[in-house]
Structures are given as C-alpha cells and as structure tokens.
Design a protein around this motif. Structure first.
Motif, short mmCIF file in Angstrom:
data_model
loop_
_atom_site.label_atom_id
_atom_site.label_comp_id
_atom_site.label_asym_id
_atom_site.label_seq_id
_atom_site.Cartn_x
_atom_site.Cartn_y
_atom_site.Cartn_z
N GLU A 163 0.83 -1.20 0.00
CA GLU A 163 0.00 0.00 0.00
C GLU A 163 0.86 1.26 0.00
O GLU A 163 0.53 2.25 -0.67
CB GLU A 163 -0.95 0.02 1.20
CG GLU A 163 -1.88 1.23 1.13
CD GLU A 163 -2.85 1.36 2.29
OE1 GLU A 163 -3.64 2.33 2.28
OE2 GLU A 163 -2.80 0.52 3.21
N HIS A 201 -6.79 8.50 -2.43
CA HIS A 201 -6.46 7.12 -2.02
C HIS A 201 -7.11 6.81 -0.67
O HIS A 201 -6.95 7.58 0.30
CB HIS A 201 -4.94 6.94 -1.90
CG HIS A 201 -4.56 5.60 -1.34
ND1 HIS A 201 -4.33 4.50 -2.14
CD2 HIS A 201 -4.40 5.16 -0.05
CE1 HIS A 201 -4.03 3.46 -1.38
NE2 HIS A 201 -4.06 3.84 -0.11
N GLY A 203 -7.20 3.35 1.75
CA GLY A 203 -6.77 1.96 1.89
C GLY A 203 -6.79 1.53 3.34
O GLY A 203 -7.23 2.27 4.23
#
Length: 455
Positions: A163, A201, A203
């Motif tokens: 990630e 983003h 995650g």
C-alpha cells in the motif's frame, strides 16, 4: 560484449556499519560521520572514480539485545549513533553532477505523502539522481520507537509496503500530467488545472487526498532498490524493484536467485531484464597476492568478533551474547539456531562449527582478496552469473574507495568490466537509457488514471 558492471559505495551515516571494529584503523575516517565535509569529500571521490551511486543504508532502531540488553551497541558503536542520510542528500547533490544518491527509508518511519514530497524535491534539486531503497524494518526496537508494541508479522509488513508504494506511485506518476506546469508570464497562468489531480487514495492504512504538492521531477519516481531475500520479499522486489541488493555466497548461488527473481518478474507482467542485481562485496587489494593476504590478516586483527555476532544475531531470534565464542553451535537449542547451524555446517564441513566461526564467516563473507588482476577475474565471474552491479562494502572510509578507484578500476576498465565515463541524463537514464519507469512497471498504471476524477 556484455555491459560493464555498475558500482555503488555501500555506506551508512554512522561509525560502525558492516565490518565492525575496522573503524579503529589509524587511517579510518568513519568517526567523522557527523561532518558534512566528510561526506561531500567522499561523494567527490566516488564521482571522480565514476561510481554510479553512493548508497546509504539506514536503521530507525537498535538490533535485538546482546547479553540481555543494548549496552553492546553503544559500547562498540554498532550503528549508534546513526544519523539520517536524507538530510545529507541535497548537500551531496549540490557538490556532484553525475553520482546517484540512493537513500534507504522504511515504510515505518515516514508517512507516504510527506516522503513522496521530499523525494520529488530532492529529485528536482539533483537533476534526477535520486534512488530509494525500500525497507520494512526488522527490529522490535524500531517498531516500538514509532509507537507499536513490537514488529508486525513478516507478510503483514509486505502488505503494508504494497500500500505504501501504491500511494507514492499515485502521487509521483498520476497526480500531475505531463505539461501541467506552464509558468506563462504573459497570461499569468502558472499551471493547467485540468492536468493536476487529487488521488483520493483510501486503503487499509492510509487515506491520502492529494494532489501531490510537487510538480513532476526529472524521474518522477526515483530509481527503486530493494533487498528482500524471503520469498515474499523477492516477490515484492520482482513487482517493484529496478535494482535488487543481494549478498549471495557465490556466483552460482547468485545465478539461481537472479533466475528465480526474473521468473517472478515475468509472472508480474514485467520485463525480467528491467531488474539489475547488485552483489555486496568488500575488497582487500595488494600489489602482490602475498601483500593482499597480509592486509587481510591485519584487517582480521581489527575486526571485533563479538560485535559481528551482535549484529548477525539481530535477525535470527536468539541472543548469542550469552554464549562463549568457542561454544559449538549444536549446543544452542533454539529454532533460529537450527537453521543457522545448517548454514554454518555447510561452511565448516570438517568439524563442529562454533559461535566464533559465525563471527569469522560473517566478517569475511563477500570479501575478495587479491591483486587488481585477480579481483577483476573474480568480478568477471559475478558478471557472468548475471550480476549487473557491485555494492562495494568498506573497511575504512575513504581508504577502501580510494584504493579501489586507484588500483582496481583501471584494470576493470581495460577489461570492459567498468564504465569509462558517465553517460548523460538522470540516474535512471544512466542505468536503463530512459528517464521514466517503463509502461510494464506497476507505477505506470497511474499515468492519466485520475484525469476523469472531478475536482
């Protein structure tokens, strides 16, 4: 004709890095590591010798305890004090023109948004000469330094790394389109808003909106190094690395590792030739073989076996500091030492190996002793095995690099084993012929990926 080998100087912003105890040599200047002039002088020496990189190792914590605590590390200077190499990088860039600057930075130590910003800034400042060695940090102390109870599991660390690189790739490759920065003084338009994007983003660990605050640097993404040796680490390297640092015991062993990693790269959809492999080696050079062997004995007298053991034991899960140096490995009954014992028995097949053997073998692992011509013969064997570069480990700074530059490199150049001069362009262009990552690299999928995302 095969390509010449690449050379990087393997250093650390500390006194005692790999060959512990060698800093006590009268000519050793490792103790000057706090001095910026020390590092600038070394960088100039390396550039004059046409080294490709100065490669900074780094840690953000101590290794596991030795004799029950961490006193040994302080007593011997085993990577403590240890200063941040990134702080040196812009100064080294300002005093060199071609030398690549490779910085180790762990996923643990810095948020990816801030790290991406610093690296892009440095890539601009150096005209595209930055590389990043991606690590996950192996010591419990490092993790506790950042608020964790201890180290995260091996596979979990690499999931985290997946990630982390995903975030920085989005920032470096996808946030700014080509041609976005205009700086048009007549119209007053500084940048094209339609070509600058937030990455949004979200995650498991990070939520990063963006946009990247730095416009595209010469390389966008720095040259990517990695040193994972486990199967998970090698798969990560196969997906991401452009250069992998290895410490194989022989050219034959290196050939097997290289072939397997390139197979994994093919499975990941990459060109297997897009990864170069840098073998870690140290050199003892003599005008005759007899002189080289004498200098090797003198080096052995300086090396501190107990500090080598403290460093080596940091990754095997057993505190070897409680054992006498002459203790047979077979008497140390732990899971970690069983695998260690197998390795040692292969290296010492004619008797029961001891803890002292561990120190001696680790201190001499990757050591090449001989005349410049003999060293060239050995390096030709590594190149024939598929190794593309050598990470040169020092006994003394700057002596190890001055000696290598003055005595060994001329012979290597005569044989086509070292470059005659630098080629033009960024660090990546010098290595691969291009400034940017190829389309087959996973970072490339973010080019233009955010153009349709509304502001």
């Amino acid at each position: 004709m095969p390509a010449p080998l690449r050379f990087s100087a393997f250093v650390m912003n500390t006194t005692s890095h790999i060959l512990h105890g060698a800093w006590r040599a009268p000519e050793a200047r490792q103790t000057d590591f706090n001095s910026l002039d020390h590092w600038i002088g070394l960088a100039k020496t390396l550039e004059e010798a046409k080294f490709d990189f100065i490669f900074f190792a780094d840690v953000v914590g101590l290794y596991d305890d030795y004799q029950g605590d961490w006193k040994k590390f302080v007593d011997s200077g085993l990577q403590i004090p240890s200063n941040d190499p990134l702080v040196l990088a812009s100064a080294l860039a300002s005093h060199t023109e071609n030398l690549g600057i490779a910085i180790t930075s762990s996923i643990l130590q810095e948020h990816p948004f801030d790290f991406a910003r610093k690296i892009s800034t440095l890539d601009h400042a150096s005209n595209g000469r930055v590389a990043w060695n991606i690590v996950t940090s192996l010591s419990d102390n490092a993790w506790r330094n950042f608020g964790y109870e201890g180290i995260t599991g091996h596979d979990d660390r690499y999931a985290w790394a997946d990630e982390y690189v995903d975030v920085v790739y989005k920032l470096w490759e996808g946030s700014w389109d080509e041609g976005a920065l205009l700086q048009d003084k007549e119209s007053g338009l500084h940048a094209d808003f339609s070509k600058v994007h937030k990455i949004n983003h979200v995650g498991p660990r990070y939520s990063v909106e963006g946009p990247h605050l730095v416009s595209p640097s010469p390389q966008r993404t720095p040259v990517l190094f990695q040193a994972g040796s486990s199967q998970t680490g090698r798969r990560f390297a196969a997906r991401n690395a452009e250069a992998q640092f290895i410490v194989s015991p022989s050219p034959d062993a290196a050939r097997g590792l290289i072939d397997d990693t390139r197979r994994l790269a093919t499975e990941a959809g990459r060109d297997p030739q897009d990864i170069q492999f840098y073998q870690g080696l140290s050199f003892v050079v003599g005008s005759t073989e007899e002189e080289a062997q004498r200098k090797a004995r003198e080096l052995d007298e300086l090396i501190d076996p107990s500090t080598i053991i403290a460093h080596s034991a940091g990754g095997i899960g057993v505190d070897l500091g409680f054992y006498d140096l002459d203790t047979p490995i077979g008497k140390i009954e732990t899971e970690g030492s069983q695998s260690l014992g197998i390795w040692l028995r292969e290296a010492v097949p004619d008797r029961e190996p001891t803890v002292r053997d561990l120190a001696q073998l680790r201190s001499r692992s990757g050591r090449v002793v001989g005349t410049p011509e003999q060293i060239a013969d050995t390096l030709a064997q590594w190149r024939d095995a598929g190794v593309g570069g050598i990470n040169v480990i020092n006994a003394t700074i700057p002596g190890s690099y001055v000696e290598f530059a003055e005595q060994v490199l001329p012979v290597l150049r005569e044989r086509g084993l070292a470059q005659q001069d630098y080629t033009e362009g960024s660090a990546r262009k010098k290595l691969t012929g291009r400034d940017r990552l190829p389309e087959s690299h996973p970072a490339a999928r973010y080019r233009g990926a955010f153009a349709e995302v509304p502001a």
